[in-house]
Write a protein that holds these residues in place. Structure first.
Motif, PDB file in Angstrom:
ATOM      1  N   VAL A 159       0.854  -1.188   0.000  1.00 58.52           N
ATOM      2  CA  VAL A 159       0.000   0.000   0.000  1.00 58.52           C
ATOM      3  C   VAL A 159       0.888   1.236   0.000  1.00 58.52           C
ATOM      4  CG1 VAL A 159      -1.715   1.315   1.289  1.00 58.52           C
ATOM      5  CG2 VAL A 159      -1.888  -1.187   1.166  1.00 58.52           C
ATOM      6  N   ASP A 160       0.734   2.082  -1.027  1.00 63.62           N
ATOM      7  CA  ASP A 160       1.518   3.318  -1.137  1.00 63.62           C
ATOM      8  C   ASP A 160       0.801   4.521  -0.538  1.00 63.62           C
ATOM      9  OD1 ASP A 160       3.934   2.635  -2.129  1.00 63.62           O
ATOM     10  OD2 ASP A 160       3.545   3.226  -4.189  1.00 63.62           O
ATOM     11  N   ASP A 161      -0.511   4.580  -0.754  1.00 66.17           N
ATOM     12  CA  ASP A 161      -1.287   5.723  -0.277  1.00 66.17           C
ATOM     13  C   ASP A 161      -2.714   5.274  -0.047  1.00 66.17           C
ATOM     14  OD1 ASP A 161      -2.851   6.330  -2.901  1.00 66.17           O
ATOM     15  OD2 ASP A 161      -0.767   6.319  -3.535  1.00 66.17           O
ATOM     16  N   LEU A 162      -3.455   6.101   0.684  1.00 57.03           N
ATOM     17  CA  LEU A 162      -4.776   5.703   1.142  1.00 57.03           C
ATOM     18  C   LEU A 162      -5.679   6.921   1.216  1.00 57.03           C
ATOM     19  CD1 LEU A 162      -6.146   3.076   2.277  1.00 57.03           C
ATOM     20  CD2 LEU A 162      -5.485   3.881   4.557  1.00 57.03           C
ATOM     21  N   SER A 163      -6.954   6.732   0.868  1.00 60.80           N
ATOM     22  CA  SER A 163      -7.958   7.784   1.021  1.00 60.80           C
ATOM     23  C   SER A 163      -9.301   7.116   1.239  1.00 60.80           C
ATOM     24  CB  SER A 163      -8.002   8.692  -0.214  1.00 60.80           C
ATOM     25  OG  SER A 163      -8.717   8.067  -1.271  1.00 60.80           O
ATOM     26  N   LEU A 164     -10.333   7.905   1.529  1.00 57.05           N
ATOM     27  CA  LEU A 164     -11.678   7.346   1.654  1.00 57.05           C
ATOM     28  C   LEU A 164     -12.208   6.865   0.305  1.00 57.05           C
ATOM     29  CD1 LEU A 164     -13.475   9.766   4.145  1.00 57.05           C
ATOM     30  CD2 LEU A 164     -12.788   7.390   4.539  1.00 57.05           C
ATOM     31  N   GLY A 165     -11.591   7.331  -0.771  1.00 53.48           N
ATOM     32  CA  GLY A 165     -12.055   6.923  -2.091  1.00 53.48           C
ATOM     33  C   GLY A 165     -11.343   5.721  -2.662  1.00 53.48           C
TER      34      GLY A 165
END
Length: 255
Positions: A159-165
């Motif tokens: 996992v490189d990045d995360l958001s609610l989307g």
């Protein structure tokens, strides 16, 4: 004569995708996907801005039809002037997407002052997913990964990045070259340190190759959550809040 002669003032001016982005990484060249995307635009009579390749002023119109089996598109413009035939970049922005392609238009005058342009369906197009949610980069220390089955293989991506989307995933090119934009991933398990999110569905929206000095040739996949449940959303929100504040979100089981 100017290639595009007049504008429909009621339609938005849609700017092209910036040249600073790696457009090869955003390119879609699967004929079936190109046809499906352009056909969806036509079904909605999607507004489009056309830019002549010779630098003449843009013109606004609507993409209104895709003809099969001729694989041609039809664009309607408003205005009495008949443009000259020639190539143009067509840009549209449906939903949270922006897409564009270049093709050669022929123009005819129709009843009621409408100008109709026809062109071949493009062989490829460029599609950009515009973010609806703020993205947080993930820390380097903890093990953060997505685990799932796809195309008969067990996959493990970081996992490189995360958001609610959605989530950005990466892995070796040699292991995941068969994963492409448009693919839906089922029953994905996100392992965020001690926090587990189970049975998620993700759509791969973008695929970008790059080379890492330490890890070699890699692929980055931009993925969007599909029908994310309330409980998973609440957990993600807490994780993102801690990431934003610099807290240790992934080692705390009290989320």
């Amino acid at each position: 004569m100017s290639l595009f002669a007049s504008n429909d003032a009621t339609l938005p001016i849609i700017e092209p995708i910036g040249s600073s982005l790696d457009q090869m990484a955003l390119q879609i060249d699967d004929p079936r996907r190109v046809l499906a995307i352009v056909r969806d635009l036509a079904m909605q009579a999607e507004p489009a801005t056309l830019y002549p390749v010779d630098g003449q002023p843009h013109l606004s119109g609507r993409l209104v039809q895709v003809t099969e089996p001729g694989r041609r598109i039809v664009v309607h413009l408003e205005g009495p002037a008949l443009p000259a035939a020639g190539p143009a970049l067509l840009v549209a922005a449906p939903g949270n997407l922006r897409l564009q392609f270049t093709t050669v238009f022929d123009w005819q005058q129709r009843a009621g002052g409408r100008v109709e342009g026809t062109a071949e369906l493009p062989a490829s197009l460029v599609q950009l997913q515009r973010r609806r949610f703020a993205r947080q980069e993930t820390p380097l220390g903890p093990t953060l990964r997505a685990v799932f089955q796809a195309k008969g293989k067990r996959r493990v991506l970081s996992v490189d990045d995360l958001s609610l989307g959605g989530v950005g995933l990466r892995g070796p090119l040699r292991d995941h070259r068969d994963l492409v934009a448009g693919l839906r991933l089922e029953r994905v398990r996100l392992e965020l340190g001690t926090v587990l999110l189970m049975d998620l569905r993700l759509d791969i929206c973008s695929r970008r190759p790059y080379k890492s000095f330490l890890a070699g040739e890699q692929l980055h996949f931009g993925c969007e959550f599909v029908d994310l449940g309330d409980s998973a959303q609440a957990t993600l929100q807490k994780i993102l809040e801690r990431l934003g504040s610099g807290g240790g979100a992934f080692q705390d089981t009290a989320l």
